[in-house]
Scaffold this active site. Structure first.
Site, short mmCIF file in Angstrom:
data_model
loop_
_atom_site.label_atom_id
_atom_site.label_comp_id
_atom_site.label_asym_id
_atom_site.label_seq_id
_atom_site.Cartn_x
_atom_site.Cartn_y
_atom_site.Cartn_z
N TYR A 249 0.83 -1.21 0.00
CA TYR A 249 0.00 0.00 0.00
C TYR A 249 0.85 1.25 0.00
CZ TYR A 249 0.82 1.13 4.96
OH TYR A 249 1.39 1.50 6.15
N LYS B 133 6.30 -2.03 1.82
CA LYS B 133 5.17 -1.38 2.52
C LYS B 133 3.98 -2.33 2.44
CE LYS B 133 3.33 3.25 3.30
NZ LYS B 133 3.40 3.19 4.74
N GLU C 265 12.50 2.30 13.81
CA GLU C 265 11.51 3.29 13.39
C GLU C 265 10.30 3.16 14.29
OE1 GLU C 265 9.87 2.52 9.49
OE2 GLU C 265 9.67 0.38 9.86
N LEU D 274 11.32 1.14 6.93
CA LEU D 274 10.70 1.52 5.66
C LEU D 274 11.45 2.71 5.06
CD1 LEU D 274 7.99 1.07 3.92
CD2 LEU D 274 7.26 3.19 5.00
N1 PDD Z 1 2.91 5.10 7.35
N2 PDD Z 1 7.54 3.63 8.84
C1 PDD Z 1 6.37 2.98 8.84
C2 PDD Z 1 6.30 1.64 9.48
C3 PDD Z 1 5.23 3.55 8.24
O1 PDD Z 1 4.06 2.88 8.22
C4 PDD Z 1 5.33 4.85 7.66
C5 PDD Z 1 4.17 5.53 7.00
C6 PDD Z 1 6.58 5.50 7.69
C7 PDD Z 1 6.78 6.85 7.06
O2 PDD Z 1 6.79 6.75 5.65
P1 PDD Z 1 6.32 7.94 4.71
O3 PDD Z 1 7.16 9.11 5.05
O4 PDD Z 1 6.57 7.44 3.34
O5 PDD Z 1 4.86 8.19 5.00
C8 PDD Z 1 7.66 4.86 8.28
C9 PDD Z 1 1.74 5.61 6.67
C10 PDD Z 1 1.62 7.10 6.69
C11 PDD Z 1 0.52 4.89 7.21
O6 PDD Z 1 0.62 3.68 7.37
O7 PDD Z 1 -0.53 5.51 7.42
#
Ligand code: PDD
Length: 296
Positions: A33, A154, A186, A210
């Site tokens: 996703y 992801k 993270e 991620l």
């Molecule tokens: N989540 N690490 C994890 C485990 C995440 O699920 C996310 C983002 C990030 C940050 O990634 P990015 O900057 O590309 O949004 C890091 C999204 C926002 C969510 O699951 O809603």
């Protein structure tokens, strides 16, 4: 704004959309996703502007590759459809949630011989991100990292993240930080940056981290600002006792951290955090403005 959903080329209201129970996304979490932030632009085509859409779609492709799923669309094709949906829905400030699964097939752990992937995305309004320094600090709680070793994918299999976030919430916190042997990787839905002696420390992307798009933009912004970065897992001690600590994600941009495991560690956002957040928002304004100008 009407929430609209695009499913393999068909657009309907999200509230009226239905899904097939034999989609492998439901039965095996066999999918990946993306969440893309949409910002209000300056006039133009009816909807807001998705920020770093190409970068998100390229990550979607890498994630799909990571689960051996062939994507029947090109990045520019999906991008065009996403932009059209944003315009049709009239979404100005919000997000697009996107999911790609191995599609509908009779339940079987083995891949279907000729999978027809399900790609869908929908629009959702969100409040604008608060101006740098105006939001409350985020409270973090450490949680043992029990996730798999392909966190660079992801994946929609988010149960470990869901459990971690709820464990944090039950302890009065906003976000869970994954910890392994005294260092951190993270958070449950964000990347983490510690600041010590003016240097940013963040975990390298890989098995447990991620490749966050916000993280990547932030590294570029830090380079422009002349702020040095070291990519290694920060220790819990560095996070707790360092000068500044913040987390990043598509929906929150940058959030400063005020509490660590129930103890207040900062009472205001740090100077570097604020500087980076302002520069990040400047970058958003530049890209959103440039896109709108090109479209006029
Ligand atoms: N989540 N690490 C994890 C485990 C995440 O699920 C996310 C983002 C990030 C940050 O990634 P990015 O900057 O590309 O949004 C890091 C999204 C926002 C969510 O699951 O809603």
């Amino acid at each position: 704004m009407t929430e609209l959903i695009w499913v393999n080329g068909k657009v309907t209201k999200l509230s009226e959309a239905t899904a097939n129970y034999e989609d492998r996304g439901h039965q095996f979490a066999d999918g990946v996703y993306e969440v893309v932030r949409v910002y209000k632009g300056r006039g133009g085509s009816g909807g807001g502007v998705p920020f770093t859409l190409t970068e998100h779609l390229e990550r979607l492709m890498r994630s799909a590759d990571g689960i051996r799923l062939d994507v029947p669309y090109r990045v520019d094709e999906i991008a065009g459809e996403v932009r059209k949906l944003i315009d049709t829905s009239g979404l100005q400030e919000g997000m697009v949630y996107m999911q790609l699964t191995r599609g509908i097939a009779p339940r079987n752990h083995l891949f279907p011989k000729k999978p027809v992937p399900t790609l869908y995305f929908f629009t959702r309004e969100l409040p604008p991100v608060p101006a740098p320094g105006t939001a409350e600090g985020v409270k973090l709680v450490t949680v043992e990292d029990e996730r798999w070793k392909r966190c660079w994918v992801k994946s929609i299999a988010l149960l470990a993240n869901v459990l971690a976030k709820n464990e944090a919430a039950e302890k009065g916190a906003d976000e869970a930080v994954f910890s392994e042997g005294g260092t951190v990787t993270e958070c449950s839905a964000s990347n983490l940056f510690a600041v010590g002696r003016g240097v940013l420390v963040t975990a390298p992307v890989g098995p447990k981290v991620l490749p966050g798009i916000t993280r990547q933009v932030l590294l570029e912004v830090a380079a422009e600002q002349g702020i040095p970065v070291i990519e290694r897992n920060p220790t819990e001690y560095e996070c707790r006792c360092g000068e500044e600590l913040f987390i990043t994600s598509t929906t929150r941009e940058l959030s400063w951290v005020s509490h660590w495991n129930g103890v207040q560690i900062h009472d205001r956002p740090g100077e570097i955090t604020l500087r980076l957040h302002r520069a990040f928002q400047e970058r958003v304004r530049r890209e959103v403005g440039a896109y709108q100008t090109a479209m006029v």
